[in-house]
Design an enzyme around this catalytic site. Structure first.
Site, mmCIF file in Angstrom:
data_model
loop_
_atom_site.group_PDB
_atom_site.id
_atom_site.type_symbol
_atom_site.label_atom_id
_atom_site.label_comp_id
_atom_site.label_asym_id
_atom_site.label_seq_id
_atom_site.Cartn_x
_atom_site.Cartn_y
_atom_site.Cartn_z
ATOM 1 N N ASP A 105 143.096 30.745 66.594
ATOM 2 C CA ASP A 105 143.802 32.026 66.477
ATOM 3 C C ASP A 105 142.991 33.142 67.129
ATOM 4 O OD1 ASP A 105 145.637 30.721 64.914
ATOM 5 O OD2 ASP A 105 144.725 31.374 63.029
HETATM 6 N N1 URA Z 1 143.376 27.119 61.216
HETATM 7 C C1 URA Z 1 143.665 28.426 61.255
HETATM 8 O O1 URA Z 1 144.211 28.973 60.307
HETATM 9 N N2 URA Z 1 143.335 29.116 62.366
HETATM 10 C C2 URA Z 1 142.729 28.566 63.425
HETATM 11 O O2 URA Z 1 142.461 29.248 64.403
HETATM 12 C C3 URA Z 1 142.435 27.198 63.364
HETATM 13 C C4 URA Z 1 142.769 26.497 62.244
#
Ligand code: URA
Length: 254
Positions: A105
């Site tokens: 993310d």
């Molecule tokens: N899980 C999440 O919530 N965000 C990420 O970036 C990777 C795994």
């Protein structure tokens, strides 16, 4: 996912000829993609496609994979229409057609593989590889052993049950630090697992992908994986696939 580029660009990038010359060869019907003549300018190809200029095999770009420490506020894409910074912007000095393996993310930091190796990327991101990834989450509030147990057993999220995972509470007080190891790759999975149990995530960092650990790599920096690391990663994914590991929660349903 592997980044697609125009056929003439891929030919030029391989060093066989200029882009202009590549366009001529394509129109003249002298270029094959995966064994089939392709005379359409602008056809999109990925690093997985086999490109051949008739009579001359295209030099394959050397395969490279980097471990990158993704900082906050960077997109896990190759480019962004809105001009936001992407992980590939950190690789301006590397003359390869690179793309990220999977995603983190915008606000997640940590380990992300960057490669031009489509085969490796497919192996790692395929659900059957069951490659473990460890995240350190800082959450608001006291994360209890009961919450950890629930998470470990699997949670019913809006896209279905999560597979069993490993959870270790590293610190628990008015806020908590938790290490969560999962082998799935669903969208925002760790954040959603924490939120499902009522914990707001303050920060999330991926510390390892399989046995590849971030170690002391600083944010925004990267290092090249060794041939042995790459071969071992591939073997690990293939072994898991061959063993056809079926997660326990699926065994119960079927
Ligand atoms: N899980 C999440 O919530 N965000 C990420 O970036 C990777 C795994």
């Amino acid at each position: 996912m592997e980044e697609k580029v125009r056929l003439q660009k891929a030919i030029a990038a391989s060093g066989v000829c200029s882009r202009r010359k590549a366009e001529t060869l394509i129109v003249e019907g002298k270029v094959k993609v995966n064994g089939v003549i392709c005379n359409k300018l602008g056809t999109l190809v990925s690093p997985l496609d086999h490109i051949e200029v008739i009579g001359e095999n295209l030099k394959e770009e050397e395969k490279v994979t980097f471990l990158f420490h993704k900082p906050l506020g960077v997109l896990s894409t190759v480019k962004d229409d809105r001009g936001r910074k992407t992980v590939i912007d950190f690789f301006k000095d590397e003359n390869y057609r690179l793309f990220p393996v999977g995603r983190l993310d915008f606000n997640t930091t940590g380990a992300l593989l960057i490669t031009n190796d489509g085969e490796l990327a497919n192996l790692i991101t395929h659900p059957s590889s069951h490659l473990e990834k460890t995240y350190i989450a800082i959450v608001e509030g006291r994360f209890t052993p009961e919450a950890a147990l629930k998470m470990e057993k699997g949670l019913f999220l809006d896209d279905g049950m999560t597979a069993p995972c490993k959870v270790k509470i590293l610190f628990s007080n008015f806020e908590s630090k938790v290490a969560i190891t999962i082998h799935e790759g669903r969208n925002r999975q760790v954040r959603r697992m924490c939120e499902h149990l009522g914990f707001k995530v303050k920060s999330l960092m991926r510390t390892s992908i399989g046995f590849i650990d971030l170690g002391t790599l600083k944010r925004g920096k990267y290092r090249k994986l060794t041939d042995i690391e790459i071969a071992t990663l591939k073997r690990l994914c293939i072994n898991n696939k061959e063993k056809n590991i079926i997660p326990d929660y699926k065994k119960k349903i079927s």
